[in-house]
Every structure is written in structure tokens, then in C-alpha cells.
Write a protein that holds these residues in place. Sequence first.
Motif, PDB file in Angstrom:
ATOM      1  N   VAL A 198       7.058 -14.712  -5.266  1.00 22.02           N
ATOM      2  CA  VAL A 198       5.680 -14.382  -5.639  1.00 22.02           C
ATOM      3  C   VAL A 198       5.382 -12.887  -5.538  1.00 22.02           C
ATOM      4  CG1 VAL A 198       4.748 -16.619  -5.085  1.00 22.02           C
ATOM      5  CG2 VAL A 198       4.917 -14.914  -3.310  1.00 22.02           C
ATOM      6  N   GLU A 199       6.151 -12.176  -4.740  1.00 22.83           N
ATOM      7  CA  GLU A 199       5.888 -10.741  -4.646  1.00 22.83           C
ATOM      8  C   GLU A 199       6.720 -10.006  -5.682  1.00 22.83           C
ATOM      9  OE1 GLU A 199       3.865  -9.027  -2.720  1.00 22.83           O
ATOM     10  OE2 GLU A 199       3.217 -10.502  -1.278  1.00 22.83           O
ATOM     11  N   ASP A 200       6.313  -8.780  -5.973  1.00 21.00           N
ATOM     12  CA  ASP A 200       7.059  -8.001  -6.953  1.00 21.00           C
ATOM     13  C   ASP A 200       8.444  -7.704  -6.453  1.00 21.00           C
ATOM     14  OD1 ASP A 200       4.182  -6.108  -7.920  1.00 21.00           O
ATOM     15  OD2 ASP A 200       5.121  -7.876  -8.807  1.00 21.00           O
TER      16      ASP A 200
ATOM     17  N   THR B 203       4.696  -9.757   5.584  1.00 17.84           N
ATOM     18  CA  THR B 203       4.601 -10.795   4.563  1.00 17.84           C
ATOM     19  C   THR B 203       5.565 -11.939   4.822  1.00 17.84           C
ATOM     20  OG1 THR B 203       4.264  -8.954   3.085  1.00 17.84           O
ATOM     21  CG2 THR B 203       4.433 -11.096   2.077  1.00 17.84           C
TER      22      THR B 203
ATOM     23  N   LYS C 110      -0.947 -14.327  -3.652  1.00 18.89           N
ATOM     24  CA  LYS C 110       0.488 -14.545  -3.703  1.00 18.89           C
ATOM     25  C   LYS C 110       0.889 -15.722  -2.838  1.00 18.89           C
ATOM     26  CE  LYS C 110       1.186 -10.139  -5.417  1.00 18.89           C
ATOM     27  NZ  LYS C 110       1.439  -8.787  -4.906  1.00 18.89           N
TER      28      LYS C 110
END
Lengths: 447, 324, 257
Positions: free
Chosen positions: A378-380, A404, B235
Motif C-alpha cells: 500500500v505504500e509507495d 509504519t 493506506k
Amino acid sequence: MEIKAVREGVYEDRAGFPRQYGPERSDHQPGIPFWPHEVYRDLVITFLLVAILFFLSAFATPLVGPSANPAVQPYSVPDWYLLFSWGLLKIADLFPVIHVPENFGGGTLIGTEIDAAVWGDLLTAIPVIPIFLLPFIDRGRETRPAKSPFRAAGGMYMIAFVFFASVYAANDRIIATWPFIHDDTLKWLFVVPPTLVLVASYVGIRRLGFRDMYWWIVASLGASFAIVSLVAAQVFVLGPWAADGIDPLTRLAMLPNNPAAHPLFAFMIIVLAYTGIVFFAAVALRERKAKQWVLFWSLFFFFLAVGLVKFFADTNPAGVGVALEVIAYHGNWFIAFPLFSLITYYVGTRTPYSTYEYLLNECYQCGKCHTVCPVTKVEDDALGGLNLVYNTFKKQHDGVPLWTCLACDACSAVCPLDIKYSDYILEERSKVMARPMAADGGRRSAE
Amino acid sequence: MIPLDPEYGPARTIPHPVLFRVLDAEADDATVPKDLPVAKGAEWAYYPGCIDYYDREMQFSHLNYGDTDHGIIFDSSIKLLKAVGIEPAILDRSFMKCCGHDQLWQGKLDVFQTMRDYNTKIIRMLGVKNIVTSCAEGYRTFKLDYQLKGVKVWHITQVLYERGLRVPPPKDGKPIRVTYQDPCRSCRQMPVDPIYDEPRELIKRVQNAELVELKTFRGDAQCCGVAQMMYCNDKTKGLTASRMDEAKELDVDYLLTACPKCLTHFGCLHHENRWKPEEERYRYRVVDITHFLAERLEGEAIGKPPSVIPVAQDPRQKGAKGGA
Amino acid sequence: MARESLVSRLNKKVFGYLASRFPPTPWADLTRRTVETVQRQVPRSHAEKYELKTIWYWYPLYCLGGISFVAFILLTITGILLGFYYIPDGTIQFTQTGDVTSRAYESMNFIMNDVPFGFMIRGLHHWGAHIMIAAVFLHMMRVYFTGAYKKPRELNWLLGAVLLIITLAFGYSGYVLPANDLSRAAATIGINMAKASPGPPWLGQLLTMLIFGEPDPTGFYIIRMYWLHVFILPMVGVLLMILHMALVWIQGVGEPH
């Protein structure tokens, strides 16, 4: 990540990375060019070395000395690297002379007896033979000392053994300079200090490996305290300052009237109390408090001892002489063991910096953790930007990646090296948020 | 990724930092109460953890109109334990503290240690032999991070499985499809006694339930998306959403879990997605496994009805205006 | 520039001279391949290659093997220079004033006092020897503690162990040579140790004669030690050192993790 983008972004035109891919590639060991990179690097070090040698030759020129004279008994000590052999030769007469009987090959096959000279040769081989046998004895795959503490501690033991054997080689000069030191004490140097070095190294290296320490510290400090107490008891029972035939209790009762014994008694109390306190702190107190205690009492006893030495030197010089003799005679116990307690306590409880980062370095970047990490979905993902393990190596793991992480351990579940990445996250986060804790995460319970 | 309207749902406005400041402040008070309202020497003790806290003070179930009901886990667990013949002492928040899992993983080791020491002292004072928890995070924390000697730590599914819980056959034999989310704390992170099989066995005992597995399950199960209450952003919601999509693709009627945090996050997303009925994506119920089993047991009904909602705003009523 | 640079013109001239006298293809190709290999063979460490921002505190210790080799080169050069003046004769003689001496001892005094900078050369040789032995020991400790003797590097470790013995033998034979008090003491101990070798009695005598050349330290041992020190040990040592370094080249350096 496309291989092309990766190549362009990271690897292209950098020495050390292959420029060809595929089965036809011929540059199998890409590296830095020998000329000029490596040549310059080596030249600098060579010039530095030569400069040091010139300096030494000019200001510490070796002199030739007197000529060899068959009329004079040579009194010289070998160079430092052969001193261990000299020390072992001196100790060889402690070993019994073995007469080899005829039917076991005595006479022409083995010789009639194994005497001190032969023992000396055999003993010199002791530090040397293990060197040759080493790769066949140790077949484990683990190279890091933190993960193989016994091997590393064994290495420290051999180094200490060779060192103390070399010290013994100078026994005559030591005794000439400090007459109160006895040769028997020096003989124990072969046994006691190397063993203490072995135990202290093992404890310290085990600590680096993020393993449970409690019982190791308790056992070693307890043994130290027990041995010091035993020797102290023996000294009191067989004390040299009292007349023979008096039983120990009476001797103890006579102590106040026997000023020559006072400095010795004071010193022994200090040693016993100190070793006991370190043991107690390791067993009973929580780590932070225990460290404070040990620090305080070390300083206290040190200054107390210094003060007492001065005091007794002025008031009771005969007693000081007696004390020096007894303490020096039992120096391996009364001096080495308290030092051992302190050092073992320190290395066994210190907070190693970034323990888990050290263990994390087993990673050989296979990338499986990156594949399963849910956060990367989901993260870049810019060139592995949020892969937490890679970022740790590049020290970019603080900030977003560290916080995160879900600590869901999907990465640890697939890691072929079984690296527990969530433990690392825990340690790094606690460095930011909490007081520094011991490497076991303060897991020792309140009771 | 699902585009999520930032105006969706009140649950997102629950201020997690406030939650944690409150819990940390609670941790500072380390005085042990003299009389504990529980009998000493209890064999079994049930530790609900933060679920009743979330329910009573953080008001999840009220805000979510019952879509994420934590308090019901408490009632269900008690009912289930009684059904297998255990009368547990209840270690609730009046004299125990939060187990400290979130503080530990947020890095606040000193706060965690205070909580741990306090809870350990109480457990020792009570002389408890077995602790049962319905929370996967609690299970891991008590088992691994507390190191309670002489006390056995159980997850409620383990107790029910060992004690042979029987679920009576359903009144209507309509088959239901059920899937199960393995919580990472009690499965993958446990080097000993991970709980993979017990919940599955218990589900099998419900005769009309057919267990289907999500795309990744058991050791590979994907995390629910948010852990230790650290983040709540688009996210992490994306992760939760992708997991819920897996369940949707399997066309299940129930998504079960054994961890109240998983329940919270699935429930929150579930609720957000019901705000606009015409856009409802997830038509299955998200319940904790204890709630699921207890619903099917005989005996008194568990749970309380959801609080009264004004008709005009209740999205489940027809004719109501959707949206906030 | 219209004309090529001086270097390349010179290069062409030299190669041209050699190429017209020796068949160029075999050795030119070999040379090119060697240069290409050497020019690419010094690999970067793991940390350099991946730009790992981690400082491994023992990376500098990896220079110790190289330092021993550099020290060895220095010792060879200074040894050659000393060899111009040293006389390996240890038989006891007497000076005009009646003091004990020997030709070896006299040559040492000559080097120290009369040869221009002789004392510096001897000093470099002496200190270089100490540094080489220290570097060899430390290198061995580094390899031990980083576990770089494990599979597949066991043979290299054995080579290194033999080199350690050779280095110690170098040192020992070296300080026996000046025929001073220390040498005599060392020779006495050495002869006694050799005589007392464990095993059949003839073994001890054989070893003593082989290594020292005499059963008692009268002075003849110097010529044996000299031959060991300047020919036998250097030949064997250089061969083994080259083999040792070649193995490292082939197998790669055992990095710490």
C-alpha cells in the motif's frame, strides 16, 4: 522493480557491479581496478608503515650488545614472540618424570624417560597444535562471535594462556623487582587468569548475541564469591601470622590484640564484601538499580582501600608487610577474582549498542521479506523505498518505515535466516520512546 | 485501492493519541488495591483486556451502531466458559490495568514494564493458576512478554477446544459460509502454542457452517492492517480493505476473527461501507468467534440491543437520508 | 594533437622491438587477459557495494595480512642490504685486547658503526621483523574471530599456520645470527630443546644436527641458521605466501557479517 530501472538507478557504471548479464557473461569477478585504485591505497599504507619503521630505527635503534662468550652463562630472555615457550619450559619441571619401561618401547623407540626437557617440548606444542587442528575441530557454519560465543571465548582463552605464559617467562625479573611475590603465585598464572578470561569473554559475547544472561551471571559471580570466601577462610585457618597450634576461633578472638594482622584482615573484609555485593546485585536487583549499586560500591571500596593503605603505611608498616606478602601469595584469588567479578558483571549487563542491528546483519538480502510485507503493497515502493530491512542497512529506517511497520511478522515467517524483524522494531522504537533498556527488553520480572 | 471518502464514518475520528495518554496515565498509578473484589485461589481467571474499555469509554459499539461490538465478546466468553464448566474469576478494569501490548510495540517500554509489574503482582496475589483471554494480543503478551511462572496462559478457543465445547444443531439448517482471519499475534508470532487449529475445529462443530479459507491463511495470513493502534490512514485502510475484499470474493456470510483489534478494524471499515446503503460492499457480518459460538448456544441471549438511534439517521431504515 | 602522446609512442616502440623478436600472439594475449583480470579483481566489500551505512569496527583489521606482506618485502630488501656486509662465521676468536669475539660479531659492529646508515638498515630490519610477527599474529586472530577459516577456507588456514611457523623460524634464526649474548642464549635453548625431542633418542640428535649443525653451542650453528634464514626459509616462505594470497584471490576475502 524493473531490472532496467534498478540498473540505471543504482548499479550502472559503478565499480563492483557486473556490467553483463546472462549466461554469456565473462566478467565473473567484477571489482575495483587494481590500477590505480588499489595501488594508491596500498602505497599509502606502505608509506605509513615505512615511516613508522624509520622512526623506530632512528629513536630506538637496536644495539648489538656484548659478544657471545662461552665462558659466561648467558642470561637473556628470548624475543617476545617466543616468551610463551620459555615460560612453558620453566614450568616443565613441575611435571613428573616418566620412565618408559622396556616393553613399551623404552630404549630405542621412545627413549628411557620423559623428563623436564621433553615435557618442555611437549608443552610448547600445546598452543601450536590446536592451530593446525582448528578447521577440523570446528566445523560449524556460524562465523560471528556473537552467535558462537564458545568458540570466541575459547580463542580469548588461548590468547590469555599464551600471554600469561609469556609473563611467567619473566618470573625471575619479577621476583627480583618485587620480592614479596612468590614463585608459586606466578605458577598459578597458567591456570587462573586464562580461565577467568574464558568465563568473562563467554558471558560478554553471549550478551551480544541477545541471549538470556541471568543464570550465567549468577553462576559466575556466585562461583567467584564462593572461591574468594574459601580462600579467605583458608587464610584465616592457616594464617601465617599466628603461632601454630591455635584453633581458628581463638585466633580470630585474638585478632584485636594482633596489630600485624589488621591490614590483612581489613583487606580481606573489603574483598569479601565487594565480591559479595556484586553477586547480590546480580542476583537480586533489577538491572538498572544493580548497575548503580555496583558502580557505587566499586568506587567506595576503591577509595576505602587506597585510604586504608595510606593509613596503615603510616601507623602499621609491619602489618602492611605481612598483608602484602599474604595478598601477593594469594594474588590470583584476592586480586584476580574481584576484578573478574566486576568485569563479568559489566560485560554481562551492559547495554550493547544496537544489539539487534548487529544480529540483523546476518541478512543476505534475498528479498523474501520485501515480497510478503503487507505495507509495501500500500505504500509507495520507490526502488525498495519502504522495504524495512533494506532501509535498516541504509540507516534510513527511522521516520516513516520504522513507524509504519505493523509488526505482523510476515517477514520473519518467511526469512530463511529466521531473523525476527519485529524484535528489531521493538528495540528501535523503544530507543526513541523509552529509557534505554537492557538487551533483554527488561524481561526480568518484578519478583 | 478503494477510494475512501474522508467524510465517511465517525469511527475514524476516535483520537488514538488520547486513548493512549489515558492508558499511560493509568499506568502511572501503581498502588495495588488492598481488597480485591475477586475471591483468592481461583483456578481459572478470565482477563477481558481492553474490550470493555473500548466499549464503555471509547464507545466503539455506540458510535458504530453495533457494527463493532466489543462488549459482547465479554458476555460471550463468560457464557462459553460456563458452558464448558468453568466459573472464572473476572479480572476486569476495576483492579487490573491494560496488558501493555500496545505500549510495548509503540516503544514505551517503561510504561509497559509498570503495567506488567502491576498486573503480575495482582495475579500472584490472587493465586490464579490459569488465565484465559479472548484477545490474541493479550495471549501473546501474557505468554511471551510477561513470563508468568506457574500460571498457564490460554486463549479462549484453546480452552473451548480442550474442554470439548458442543454446539447444538441449528434450528434452521440453512448452510452458512464462514471464513476466519488468523490474527498475527497469536499465530505467526508465537514460537510455541500458536493457535491455528482450535478456532477451525470449533467452527467445524457448528454443523451448518462451511469454513472457507481466505487467500492467505494460517502462517501466511495477511495482517488486518493496523496494529498496536499506531496509524489509521488511507493506506492502512487499504490493507484492511484488500483483506475484506478477499472475504467478499469468497461470498461468505461471516468473517470471524479471534482478536478484538482485527474486529475493530474490519468492523470500522464494514461500518463505513454501510453508511451509504447503495454503495454497500461488504454484505457479510464481521463477528468475533466467541460471539459467533455463543449466539448458537442455548441459554440466555447475550449482548444488549444497540442503543436507540433516531430513525431519520439510521441508514438501515428505509427512507432515511443517507450520509452525515 | 596530431601526433600521439609520448607514452603511447614509447609503448609502441618497446612492444614493436619485442614483437619482432618473440612471437607476439601467445604472450600478448596472455598479458592482455592477465591485465584485464587483475584490473577487475579487487572486489568491493559488501558494505561498499551496497552502500551499507554500517561501520564494522573490524574492517580496518583486514589490512593486517597485507601489512605482514609489505613488512616481508621490506625485510627482504633490508636483508639483502645487510647481507652485503654480514659474515656468517660464529667461531670464537679473540681481539687484540683479548676480548671474545667472532667474525659474525665483528661484521655486525661494522654494519652498525662503519657502514653509512648501516644502523638504520639494521634497525629497519629489526623493527620490521617485530612488526611482521605482530601483524601475522594479529592477522591470525582476526581470521579466527571472524570465522574465516571455515569451509571453504580450511586449506588456506593450514597454509597460514605453516606460514606462522615459518615466520617464527625466521625471527628465531634472525636473532641467532648476530652472535651476541642473546644469540648464544637462544641457540643454547634451541639446541637443548631439539635434543630433547619426544620420540626415539636418535630423532633428537638428528634434528639438532639438521637445524643447528652441532650438538653443543660452540658457534658452528651460525652458518646453519644463516642458510636457513637467507635461502631455505625465504624460498619456502615466498612460495607459500604467494599460494596463500592466490587462494584468497580465488576464494575471496571472508567478510564479517
